[in-house]
Scaffold this motif. Structure first.
Motif, PDB file in Angstrom:
ATOM      1  N   SER A 110      10.678   6.379   9.896  1.00 45.38           N
ATOM      2  CA  SER A 110      10.691   6.909   8.525  1.00 45.38           C
ATOM      3  C   SER A 110       9.364   6.624   7.816  1.00 45.38           C
ATOM      4  N   GLU A 111       8.696   5.533   8.198  1.00 44.57           N
ATOM      5  CA  GLU A 111       7.385   5.258   7.588  1.00 44.57           C
ATOM      6  C   GLU A 111       6.340   6.275   8.064  1.00 44.57           C
ATOM      7  N   TRP A 112       6.431   6.662   9.343  1.00 40.43           N
ATOM      8  CA  TRP A 112       5.510   7.704   9.831  1.00 40.43           C
ATOM      9  C   TRP A 112       5.753   9.009   9.068  1.00 40.43           C
ATOM     10  N   VAL A 113       7.033   9.367   8.936  1.00 42.89           N
ATOM     11  CA  VAL A 113       7.352  10.646   8.280  1.00 42.89           C
ATOM     12  C   VAL A 113       6.877  10.620   6.833  1.00 42.89           C
ATOM     13  N   ALA A 114       7.117   9.500   6.144  1.00 35.26           N
ATOM     14  CA  ALA A 114       6.679   9.390   4.745  1.00 35.26           C
ATOM     15  C   ALA A 114       5.156   9.454   4.659  1.00 35.26           C
ATOM     16  N   HIS A 115       4.500   8.807   5.599  1.00 35.60           N
ATOM     17  CA  HIS A 115       3.028   8.797   5.609  1.00 35.60           C
ATOM     18  C   HIS A 115       2.478  10.226   5.724  1.00 35.60           C
ATOM     19  N   PHE A 116       3.032  11.002   6.667  1.00 37.37           N
ATOM     20  CA  PHE A 116       2.486  12.350   6.884  1.00 37.37           C
ATOM     21  C   PHE A 116       2.918  13.327   5.792  1.00 37.37           C
ATOM     22  N   GLY A 117       4.075  13.079   5.172  1.00 39.07           N
ATOM     23  CA  GLY A 117       4.509  13.919   4.050  1.00 39.07           C
ATOM     24  C   GLY A 117       4.580  15.384   4.433  1.00 39.07           C
ATOM     25  N   ASP A 118       3.911  16.252   3.659  1.00 35.17           N
ATOM     26  CA  ASP A 118       4.072  17.691   3.886  1.00 35.17           C
ATOM     27  C   ASP A 118       3.366  18.201   5.144  1.00 35.17           C
ATOM     28  N   SER A 142       0.840  -1.201   0.000  1.00 35.70           N
ATOM     29  CA  SER A 142       0.000   0.000   0.000  1.00 35.70           C
ATOM     30  C   SER A 142       0.880   1.258   0.000  1.00 35.70           C
ATOM     31  N   ALA A 143       1.940   1.247   0.837  1.00 36.97           N
ATOM     32  CA  ALA A 143       2.818   2.418   0.944  1.00 36.97           C
ATOM     33  C   ALA A 143       3.614   2.632  -0.345  1.00 36.97           C
ATOM     34  N   ALA A 144       3.972   1.532  -1.031  1.00 36.80           N
ATOM     35  CA  ALA A 144       4.734   1.675  -2.278  1.00 36.80           C
ATOM     36  C   ALA A 144       3.875   2.374  -3.331  1.00 36.80           C
ATOM     37  N   ALA A 145       2.572   2.072  -3.321  1.00 30.78           N
ATOM     38  CA  ALA A 145       1.686   2.681  -4.321  1.00 30.78           C
ATOM     39  C   ALA A 145       1.336   4.120  -3.945  1.00 30.78           C
ATOM     40  N   HIS A 146       1.129   4.373  -2.646  1.00 26.73           N
ATOM     41  CA  HIS A 146       0.692   5.704  -2.189  1.00 26.73           C
ATOM     42  C   HIS A 146       1.432   6.029  -0.901  1.00 26.73           C
TER      43      HIS A 146
END
Ligand SMILES: Cc1cc2nc3c(=O)[nH]c(=O)nc-3n(C[C@H](O)[C@H](O)[C@H](O)COP(=O)(O)OP(=O)(O)OC[C@H]3O[C@@H](n4cnc5c(N)ncnc54)[C@H](O)[C@@H]3O)c2cc1C
Length: 452
Positions: free
Chosen positions: A419-427, A399-403
């Motif tokens: 790092s997954e949390w940071v990527a999830h929240f993005g901007d 799911s994370a690879a796609a979005h």
């Protein structure tokens, strides 16, 4: 250790429990997978109790975890080592109900909110499918339900919050006042402040609900029809269920029409659908019965009967195509002949534009599809629990690879890395991180989670 905090405290209106029995009762959550015995459990009677314990814990370097009803599944309401637990379940009054809003304690259940509001012909616009959850608990992630496609998430329907921060200060925040606090506590997973009171938006409640359940042989066709129905706004609530009542997985669309007196126009709703409309099941009920259709925790079929269960649930929000593929993988991995009464997968579409609150991050697609797997496992079957957690991680990674933004579901059983949390929240991450440092500079709230 467990008396350390108690000796530092002045008199409290509520109780700070340090006895082993209370602490053991609060060691795990509904998931029954992770556990840690708190050093003390606060049962607050006032905001001042919460402020006192937060400041004392900060001075002593103890971490604090907030707990609503503890119906999380993977340690979200479990303390870190040596931590203090604030049990909000007794902080549960419904204070006022007005025409467009109600004011409730954050520990109140959605069941009690509904009891109070339906008596006035009113309802919160969005409800979780199961309402025996605390207001603070669902708002701490977002709160999504079968009416979200029209009304957004529960956090999008909050007008004001009363929050206590770790310095003991009481804040009244809203989109207009201390908005940085408001928007980092809603969806903030109990990491920025303790919600004590919540002002919820209310709308007129319908008197009755007609639920229509339609079997579908193809999952993708059911999802396409769900999307069509919500896009055309032909229904008031819409979900797809994948269940195994007869030893094999079956797709069941469940759509609801809200009404007062006039009979619902079923022909309009069902026109052009591709499911087995001739095998339709109709359930007609009051709105109150509809909202509490899953009962409470005691009646929930996934609850321990003769042996305790673990609940390694998994969920994500993703695109339509990937949701179909992920559900396919889940179904292939689960033995339908052994499925329990609550083993089910839930899916429904929501337009991402209705999600207006920053932190429940949603994918950058026009429509998201929820995928939620409610699998129950024998708590003693450590092999199956470990395998399920491994599968949860594999599914999350797809799911994370796609979005990259929005794939994390904070309420499910996945151990996310920083790092997954940071990527999830993005901007929206920088604003969340800034609020954490401003309102909880010592990192008192929930050090156990690897978000900060
Ligand atoms: C049977 C079942 C069905 C569900 N269905 C849905 C659904 O349809 N839609 C949906 O969105 N969710 C659903 N959920 C998930 C649910 O929203 C979360 O698990 C929710 O957190 C549980 O509420 P709780 O009161 O038990 O919270 P807890 O598990 O006690 O706490 C959850 C989180 O909230 C934080 N928290 C609790 N109270 C406060 C507060 N006052 N201030 C700040 N932080 C706080 C905690 O620190 C923790 O991080 C379901 C859960 C169950 C068990």
């Amino acid at each position: 250790m467990n008396d350390t905090i108690a000796v530092h405290l002045p008199d409290l209106e509520g109780r700070l429990c340090t006895d082993l029995e209370t602490r053991q009762q609060m060691a795990t959550d509904l998931g029954n997978i992770l556990s840690e015995i708190p050093c003390a459990v606060l049962r607050p009677q006032s905001g001042q109790d919460i402020a006192t314990v937060l400041t004392a814990a900060g001075q002593l370097g103890l971490s604090v975890t907030i707990r609503g009803l503890g119906r999380s599944v993977y340690g979200q309401a479990v303390v870190g080592p040596g931590g203090v637990l604030i049990d909000m379940s007794g902080f549960n009054k419904v204070h006022t109900v007005e025409q467009d809003r109600c004011v409730v304690d954050a520990g109140a259940t959605w069941t009690s909110v509904l009891e109070a509001t339906i008596a006035h012909g009113l309802t919160p616009p969005v409800l979780t499918d199961f309402v025996d959850l605390s207001v603070g608990g669902t708002l701490s992630w977002g709160g999504m339900g079968a009416t979200s496609f029209r009304q957004g998430l529960q956090v999008d329907n909050v007008l004001e919050l009363e929050v206590i921060t770790t310095d003991g200060a009481l804040h009244h925040c809203s989109p207009e006042k201390e908005a940085d606090l408001f928007y980092s506590v809603l969806g903030g997973m109990g990491l920025v402040g303790v919600m004590t009171r919540v002002t919820l938006r209310l709308i007129a409640a319908p008197k009755r609900v007609r639920r229509l359940q339609i079997p579908y042989s193809e999952l993708a066709v059911m999802q396409e029809d769900l999307l069509k129905l919500v896009k055309e706004r032909r229904v008031d609530a819409a979900e797809g269920l994948i269940v195994a009542p007869r030893g094999k997985w079956e797709n069941l669309m469940e759509i609801s029409i809200f009404y007062d007196t006039d009979e619902p126009d079923e022909a309009f709703v069902l026109c052009g659908l591709h499911g087995a409309v001739d095998a339709i099941t109709r359930i007609d009920s009051t709105y109150a019965e509809f909202t509490t259709r899953l009962g409470d925790l005691k009646t929930l079929p996934c609850q321990p009967t003769e042996k305790p269960h673990a609940h390694p649930w998994w969920s994500t929000m993703t695109s339509q195509n990937l949701s179909t593929a992920l559900i396919g993988q889940l179904v292939n991995s689960m033995d339908a002949s052994k499925s329990g009464p609550f083993d089910l997968i839930l899916t429904y579409p929501v337009p991402t534009a209705v999600s207006r609150t920053p932190l429940p991050r949603v994918p950058a697609t026009e429509w998201l599809f929820l995928v939620a797997n409610f699998l129950c496992v024998d708590a003693a079957d450590h092999v199956q629990i470990a395998e399920t957690l491994e599968q949860n991680r594999e599914l999350f990674e797809q799911s994370a690879a796609a979005h990259p933004h929005g794939a994390v579901d904070p309420v499910c059983a996945v151990d996310y890395s920083k790092s997954e949390w940071v990527a999830h929240f993005g901007d929206v991450w920088p604003a969340f991180e800034a609020a954490k440092h401003k309102y909880d500079p010592l990192g008192t709230l929930d050090k156990a989670r690897r978000v900060f």
